[in-house]
Scaffold this motif. Structure first.
Motif: not given
Length: 338
Positions: A299-319
């Motif tokens: 679903s587009p919502k799943l992708l949108e929610d996941f990308l929004g959360w994934l962007a916050t993981r940059e502070s944990h070294g994730t790119v």
């Protein structure tokens, strides 16, 4: 007689307990028998002022610490141990607007298979979050119903996403002869190159691959190829959380299973959490991105929610990187005769 203040300076039975060196004898012999109290006070003050330079324990480093040089507050440096230096380095990084990773971190690669008509919108969603993905295309189906058009494919590439091969018509490669495998893989790549792209990675249709298909991928010039499966999930808790860097097998890079309509957001998050602990590359496999449009859809919502959360993981070294960039895949010209 000397004033009482003078008598307290020179008795032999007390000088041994003083921390300062005794007054040189030459100085004492030059003193008059009787000195005015005021003059004696002046001489004692001058002596005490010069005393630090005469003491053997007074070192340059002590003077430096006294005036603030080399101390922890002077320039943010520590000389007393690695822990202090690391703490100061972390503070310096914070002051400069950067943040040191707290964990090993991971590279997440978002891959989208089959050249679907929903993919231009997917690409724009990624771009809103500052991310780029990898889009695997079956050139033999471009322009067909519910598939990418040449224009849509070009728009995705112009935005900086990776374009990779997915065979001509999405057949299960192990079911084909060696010659048919080479035609599916090589002819597809040849067409992508003719359209102006530089495909360096391949995704096997259905994640279905055998040794002959891997050999064909190498022979057709692909520097890396992506499988489906092999990483940790509910059905394989003992599997690794991410593939290694460099991958264990560059032409069979492991992934989690494909994202489908029943995939919960928490599963995607957990896969990232696990990959952050181990390090490595975590390729995630998507197909169509639309609401209720089949087994191979998200679903587009799943992708949108996941990308929004994934962007916050940059502070944990994730790119987030396209797969080819994540594994260092290089474009190679088409081999002659293929």
């Amino acid at each position: 007689m000397l004033p009482s203040a003078a008598r307290r300076v020179v008795p032999a039975d007390r000088t041994a307990r003083r921390t300062r060196p005794p007054v040189p004898a030459a100085v004492l012999t030059t003193l008059p028998v009787v000195l005015p109290t005021t003059l004696l006070t002046v001489l004692l003050t001058a002596f005490l002022t010069a005393l630090p330079a005469m003491l053997p324990g007074t070192l340059p480093g002590a003077a430096a610490r006294a005036d603030g040089q080399g101390g922890p507050g002077a320039a943010g440096h520590r000389t007393a141990g690695g822990a202090g230096a690391e703490a100061d380095g972390a503070r310096a990084a914070g002051a400069a607007g950067t943040r040191a990773p707290k964990r090993a971190g991971a590279i997440v690669s978002l891959t989208f298979d089959d050249g679907d008509a929903t993919h231009p919108a997917v690409a724009r969603t990624l771009e809103r979050h500052g991310m780029r993905g990898t889009f695997y295309v079956n050139t033999g189906t471009v322009g067909r119903e519910r598939k990418l058009t040449r224009r849509g494919l070009a728009a995705i590439a112009r935005a900086g996403h990776e374009i990779g091969g997915h065979t001509l018509t999405h057949l299960r490669l192990p079911e084909l002869s060696a010659a048919e495998q080479r035609a599916q893989i090589c002819d597809d790549r040849r067409r992508l190159v003719a359209w102006g792209y530089r495909p360096a990675t391949l995704a096997y249709p259905f994640g279905s691959v055998d040794a002959r298909a891997e050999a064909a991928a190498r022979r057709c010039g692909y520097d890396a190829a992506r499988d489906v499966g092999g990483l940790r999930e509910f059905s394989c808790p003992a599997c690794p959380a991410a593939d290694t860097l460099p991958p264990r097998d560059r032409h069979a890079i492991r992934t989690a299973s494909s994202v489908g309509p029943d995939t919960p957001l928490r599963r995607l998050k957990q896969q990232v959490f696990d990959a952050e602990k181990s390090g490595g590359v975590l390729p995630l496999v998507f197909h169509r991105v639309c609401e209720g449009c089949g087994d191979y859809s998200a679903s587009p919502k799943l992708l949108e929610d996941f990308l929004g959360w994934l962007a916050t993981r940059e502070s944990h070294g994730t790119v987030v990187l396209p797969l080819g960039e994540a594994v260092g895949a290089r474009y190679r010209p088409l081999p002659r005769g293929e």
